[in-house]
Scaffold this active site. Structure first.
Site: not given
Ligand code: BEZ
Length: 254
Positions: A82
Site C-alpha cells: 500500500c
Molecule cells: C501490503 O500492503 O503490503 C499488504 C497488506 C496486506 C496483506 C499483504 C500485503
C-alpha cells in the site's frame, strides 16, 4: 490479514478480558446484512457516504462535484504494498489533474493513523513532497460494505460485526456519479498505475468520440468503430478507415 493497529485494538478491547458476560461491552464494528448491501455494477450510481478523511469530513457526492473520481481501497496502514501504491498515485497527481480526475484513497484505520503513515509515504515515496489526496478513515467499514471492498470470508466477518481489512479495489466514477469501471485485486498484488491511467484515457476517448478501444490500446493507437455505426456514418465521422471484417473496423482519432 489483520493490521498491527487492528490487532492492537482487539487486544485492548475490554471484551477480551472481561469474563462477566452481563457487563461486557463487546468489541464490535457495525454489522451489515448481505440482503441490504447495494449491488454495484457498471452504470450504477456510486453510493453516497459521509466520512472523515485526512483532508476533513466529506460527503462523497459533493466530493465528486462534476469530476471524474478514482476511489481506491487499501488493506491497512503501514503496510508495504500500500505504501508503494499510494506513493505512486501521489506522484502521478499531475497526470490525473490533466484528465480532470480526483483521487481518494481508503483504509480502515483512523485519521491519526493515516496522518502518521502519510509522513512515512512522503519520506520514502514522494521525495519529501506533500502527499496529494485525501485518504478515507473507514473505521466503521461503511464504505467497505457499500462498495463490497472485502473478501468472501471478510464479508461474513463484517456481517458478524468483526473488524476486517479491505482488499484493493478501484472504482472509476464519472462526473454524473456513475460507476464506469471496477478493478479488484487481492492484498498481495499491487496495482498498475499505467493501467489505471490507460483505462481513464480509454473511457474518456470512448465518451468523446463514440469509439471503442481494442486489446492493449494506448493513446495514439488505432481505435475500433462500434458495430452500431454504418460504414457510411463511419466514413463521415472518421474519414478513411480500415475494414478487416464487416464487424472489425479500425480508425484513427486525435
Ligand atoms: C501490503 O500492503 O503490503 C499488504 C497488506 C496486506 C496483506 C499483504 C500485503
Amino acid at each position: 490479514m489483520l493490521s498491527r493497529t487492528l490487532l492492537k485494538r482487539i487486544l485492548a478491547s475490554p471484551a477480551r478480558f472481561n469474563s462477566t458476560p452481563k457487563t461486557v461491552v463487546p468489541f464490535r464494528f457495525y454489522s451489515f446484512t448481505q440482503a441490504e448491501q447495494p449491488r454495484i455494477r457498471i452504470g450504477s450510481t456510486a453510493p453516497n457516504f459521509q466520512v472523515e478523511t485526512t483532508k476533513g469530513a466529506i460527503d462523497f457526492h459533493e466530493y465528486v462535484n462534476g469530476n471524474w473520481v478514482i476511489l481506491f481501497s487499501h488493506p491497512a496502514d503501514y503496510t508495504p504494498v500500500c505504501t508503494t501504491e499510494l506513493g505512486a498515485f501521489s506522484r502521478l497527481k499531475p497526470e490525473f489533474d490533466k484528465r480532470g480526475v480526483k483521487l481518494i484513497g481508503l483504509s480502515t484505520e483512523g485519521v491519526e493513523s493515516h496522518q502518521g503513515w502519510i509522513k512515512d509515504i512522503e519520506e520514502v515515496e514522494t521525495n519529501g513532497d506533500a502527499f496529494q489526496f485525501p485518504i478515507i478513515a473507514d473505521g466503521k467499514r461503511e464504505v467497505a460494505y457499500k462498495y463490497d471492498m472485502v473478501t468472501e470470508d471478510d464479508f461474513k466477518n463484517l456481517q458478524a460485526g468483526k473488524p476486517v481489512a479491505t482488499v484493493r479495489t478501484v472504482f472509476i466514477i464519472d462526473p454524473a456519479k456513475k460507476i464506469r469501471l471496477i478493478m479488484t485485486y487481492p492484498a498481495s498484488t499491487g496495482r498498475n498505475t499505467e493501467e489505471v491511467i490507460r483505462v481513464i484515457d480509454a473511457l474518456q476517448l470512448a465518451d468523446g468520440k463514440g469509439i471503442a478501444t481494442p486489446v492493449d490500446w494506448t493513446v495514439g493507437k488505432e481505435v475500433i468503430i462500434p458495430p452500431t455505426v454504418s460504414d457510411e456514418d463511419a466514413k463521415a465521422k472518421f474519414g478513411d478507415f480500415r475494414k478487416v471484417k464487416p464487424y472489425l473496423r479500425y480508425a484513427k482519432v486525435d
